[in-house]
Each structure stands twice: as C-alpha cells, then as structure tokens.
Enzyme design. Structure first.
Site, PDB file in Angstrom:
ATOM      1  N   ASN A   1    -129.648  -5.113 -41.539  1.00 33.29           N
ATOM      2  CA  ASN A   1    -129.564  -4.099 -40.508  1.00 33.29           C
ATOM      3  C   ASN A   1    -128.578  -4.730 -39.316  1.00 33.29           C
ATOM      4  O   ASN A   1    -128.844  -4.405 -38.124  1.00 33.29           O
ATOM      5  CB  ASN A   1    -131.105  -4.119 -39.693  1.00 33.29           C
ATOM      6  CG  ASN A   1    -131.043  -2.816 -38.777  1.00 33.29           C
ATOM      7  OD1 ASN A   1    -131.939  -2.949 -38.018  1.00 33.29           O
ATOM      8  ND2 ASN A   1    -130.179  -1.761 -39.086  1.00 33.29           N
TER       9      ASN A   1
ATOM     10  N   CYS B   1    -124.915  -4.750 -40.226  1.00 25.35           N
ATOM     11  CA  CYS B   1    -123.854  -4.159 -40.762  1.00 25.35           C
ATOM     12  C   CYS B   1    -123.709  -2.726 -41.076  1.00 25.35           C
ATOM     13  O   CYS B   1    -123.327  -1.879 -40.574  1.00 25.35           O
ATOM     14  CB  CYS B   1    -123.089  -4.909 -41.755  1.00 25.35           C
ATOM     15  SG  CYS B   1    -122.681  -6.886 -41.299  1.00 25.35           S
ATOM     16  N   ARG B   2    -124.080  -2.391 -42.500  1.00 22.54           N
ATOM     17  CA  ARG B   2    -124.137  -1.048 -42.997  1.00 22.54           C
ATOM     18  C   ARG B   2    -124.914  -0.097 -42.431  1.00 22.54           C
ATOM     19  O   ARG B   2    -124.620   1.071 -41.782  1.00 22.54           O
ATOM     20  CB  ARG B   2    -124.147  -1.120 -44.417  1.00 22.54           C
ATOM     21  CG  ARG B   2    -123.311  -1.901 -45.219  1.00 22.54           C
ATOM     22  CD  ARG B   2    -123.632  -2.280 -46.666  1.00 22.54           C
ATOM     23  NE  ARG B   2    -124.693  -3.117 -46.623  1.00 22.54           N
ATOM     24  CZ  ARG B   2    -125.491  -3.598 -47.714  1.00 22.54           C
ATOM     25  NH1 ARG B   2    -125.117  -3.097 -48.979  1.00 22.54           N
ATOM     26  NH2 ARG B   2    -126.257  -4.584 -47.662  1.00 22.54           N
ATOM     27  N   SER B   3    -126.490  -0.356 -41.995  1.00 26.45           N
ATOM     28  CA  SER B   3    -127.149   0.581 -41.619  1.00 26.45           C
ATOM     29  C   SER B   3    -126.910   1.212 -40.067  1.00 26.45           C
ATOM     30  O   SER B   3    -127.047   1.927 -39.860  1.00 26.45           O
ATOM     31  CB  SER B   3    -128.575   0.328 -41.991  1.00 26.45           C
ATOM     32  OG  SER B   3    -129.148  -0.959 -41.453  1.00 26.45           O
TER      33      SER B   3
ATOM     34  N   CYS C   1    -130.671  -1.072 -44.990  1.00 28.86           N
ATOM     35  CA  CYS C   1    -129.650  -2.014 -45.854  1.00 28.86           C
ATOM     36  C   CYS C   1    -130.417  -3.391 -45.733  1.00 28.86           C
ATOM     37  O   CYS C   1    -131.649  -3.144 -45.437  1.00 28.86           O
ATOM     38  CB  CYS C   1    -128.167  -2.077 -45.158  1.00 28.86           C
ATOM     39  SG  CYS C   1    -128.089  -2.872 -43.328  1.00 28.86           S
TER      40      CYS C   1
ATOM     41  N   ASP D   1    -121.539  -4.479 -49.330  1.00 29.06           N
ATOM     42  CA  ASP D   1    -121.924  -5.365 -48.258  1.00 29.06           C
ATOM     43  C   ASP D   1    -120.755  -5.978 -47.572  1.00 29.06           C
ATOM     44  O   ASP D   1    -119.992  -6.737 -48.466  1.00 29.06           O
ATOM     45  CB  ASP D   1    -122.698  -6.265 -48.690  1.00 29.06           C
ATOM     46  CG  ASP D   1    -123.387  -6.868 -47.468  1.00 29.06           C
ATOM     47  OD1 ASP D   1    -122.656  -7.002 -46.331  1.00 29.06           O
ATOM     48  OD2 ASP D   1    -124.493  -7.715 -47.821  1.00 29.06           O
TER      49      ASP D   1
HETATM   50  P1  4NP Z   1    -126.136  -5.763 -43.959  1.00 28.74           P
HETATM   51  O1  4NP Z   1    -125.214  -7.036 -44.247  1.00 28.74           O
HETATM   52  O2  4NP Z   1    -127.129  -5.561 -44.875  1.00 28.74           O
HETATM   53  O3  4NP Z   1    -125.022  -4.500 -44.251  1.00 28.74           O
HETATM   54  O4  4NP Z   1    -126.787  -5.739 -42.570  1.00 28.74           O
HETATM   55  C1  4NP Z   1    -125.684  -8.176 -44.244  1.00 28.74           C
HETATM   56  C2  4NP Z   1    -125.918  -8.899 -43.135  1.00 28.74           C
HETATM   57  C3  4NP Z   1    -126.450 -10.101 -43.256  1.00 28.74           C
HETATM   58  C4  4NP Z   1    -126.339 -10.865 -44.443  1.00 28.74           C
HETATM   59  C5  4NP Z   1    -126.110 -10.146 -45.683  1.00 28.74           C
HETATM   60  C6  4NP Z   1    -125.779  -8.828 -45.462  1.00 28.74           C
HETATM   61  N1  4NP Z   1    -126.868 -12.023 -44.627  1.00 28.74           N
HETATM   62  O5  4NP Z   1    -126.901 -12.594 -45.652  1.00 28.74           O
HETATM   63  O6  4NP Z   1    -127.271 -12.807 -43.415  1.00 28.74           O
END
Ligand code: 4NP
Length: 163
Positions: free
Chosen positions: A10, A12-14, A7, A125
């Site tokens: 790294n 939340c989703r992954s 993702c 997300d």
């Molecule tokens: P992920 O979510 O891609 O599912 O881990 C996010 C985590 C952090 C951010 C965006 C998406 N951020 O903007 O910091």
C-alpha cells in the site's frame, strides 16, 4: 459504490490506483457516487506511512496528488464495506480472498483482467525498479481506472449511479 485498490505494501501500486481512480471519477462527475480507498495485504511493514516518493512523483506527473494517503492493512471487514476489491497481482488476490468472510471472496478481482486490459494480467511491482517501472505501472493502472469509471458511469456494475 465503494472501491478498494489492493497491493502488497500500500505504498506504490494501490496508492497510484486510488489516485488514478479519484482523478477519473472527478473527470466523469461521479464525485460523491463512488468512494475509493486503498490497502495492502501486508500492512504491518508500512502502515501509517505515506506513499513511496517515487509513486507520489509519478502520480504528480499525471496530475494526481496522492501525497496525503496513509498506508493501511487490508481487513476482513473490508469485504463487507467495499463492493469491489481491485487487486494488483495474483498474490494480492489470493491473500485478499484468504481474508474474505464466507460468500464475499468474489468481491476481490484481479484488476487488469476484470477491466479487460490486454497484454498483462498483473500490475508489476515497481518497488525494486526505477522511474520507468513506475511509469509502466501507472499506464496500466490508469487504463484500468478509465475502464472502471466508464463501467460505473454506464451502470454496468452498479444500480446506484445515474447514467
Ligand atoms: P506495493 O509495492 O505493493 O505496490 O506497495 C511494494 C512496497 C513495498 C515492498 C514490496 C512491494 N516491500 O517489500 O517492502
């Protein structure tokens, strides 16, 4: 067989994808046959961090402990190392494929369509959302994880796993 869930951050989703896959792999008795890791296309923001506490709580609520994971950035070498790179959304897929060494870009896929999950092409997300958003993402992720493990256990995508 080595799977990598990707993702953006790294956190939340992954990590939830890695946790759901590990749980479904264990359930199918495929421990040792399938290895799983996760990474973010933009690891410099969060590298070394544990998953978002909301992702940890969500996974915990579904019986998966992801608290020990640490974020890292996706590397070009991951395309040599992993058989399948399961991307959460279209931007993740594009960013991942931009890193791919010649001939290996097709190892990266958009996870939900690859798994035949209908209704959404992307795992949204949940970072700027709330508990409901994490639960929604988990439901999509776990549906994809179940299909993925079923395919592997039927040897549809791997010649190395006994039926
Ligand atoms: P992920 O979510 O891609 O599912 O881990 C996010 C985590 C952090 C951010 C965006 C998406 N951020 O903007 O910091």
């Amino acid at each position: 067989m080595k799977l990598l869930v990707v993702c953006l951050g790294n956190i939340c989703r992954s990590p939830m994808g890695e946790g759901a896959l590990r749980a479904r792999i264990a359930e199918a008795g495929l421990d040792g046959w399938v290895q799983v890791d996760s990474a973010g296309t933009s690891g410099h923001w969060h590298a070394g961090r544990g998953p978002d506490p909301r992702a940890v709580a969500c996974a915990h609520g579904h019986g998966a402990d992801i608290s020990g994971q640490r974020a890292r950035q996706l590397l070009a070498e991951d395309f040599e190392e992993y058989d399948l790179i399961l991307c959460a959304d279209g931007a993740n897929l594009r960013d991942a494929q931009a890193l791919a060494p010649a001939g290996l870009a097709t190892r990266a896929v958009l996870w939900l369509p690859w798994a035949g999950i209908t209704g959404s092409d992307v795992i949204p997300d949940p970072y700027y959302g709330d508990v409901k958003d994490f639960e929604h993402s988990w439901a999509l992720i776990d549906a994809a994880a179940q299909v993925t493990v079923r395919r592997l256990s039927r040897r549809e995508d791997s010649g190395i796993i006994p039926a």
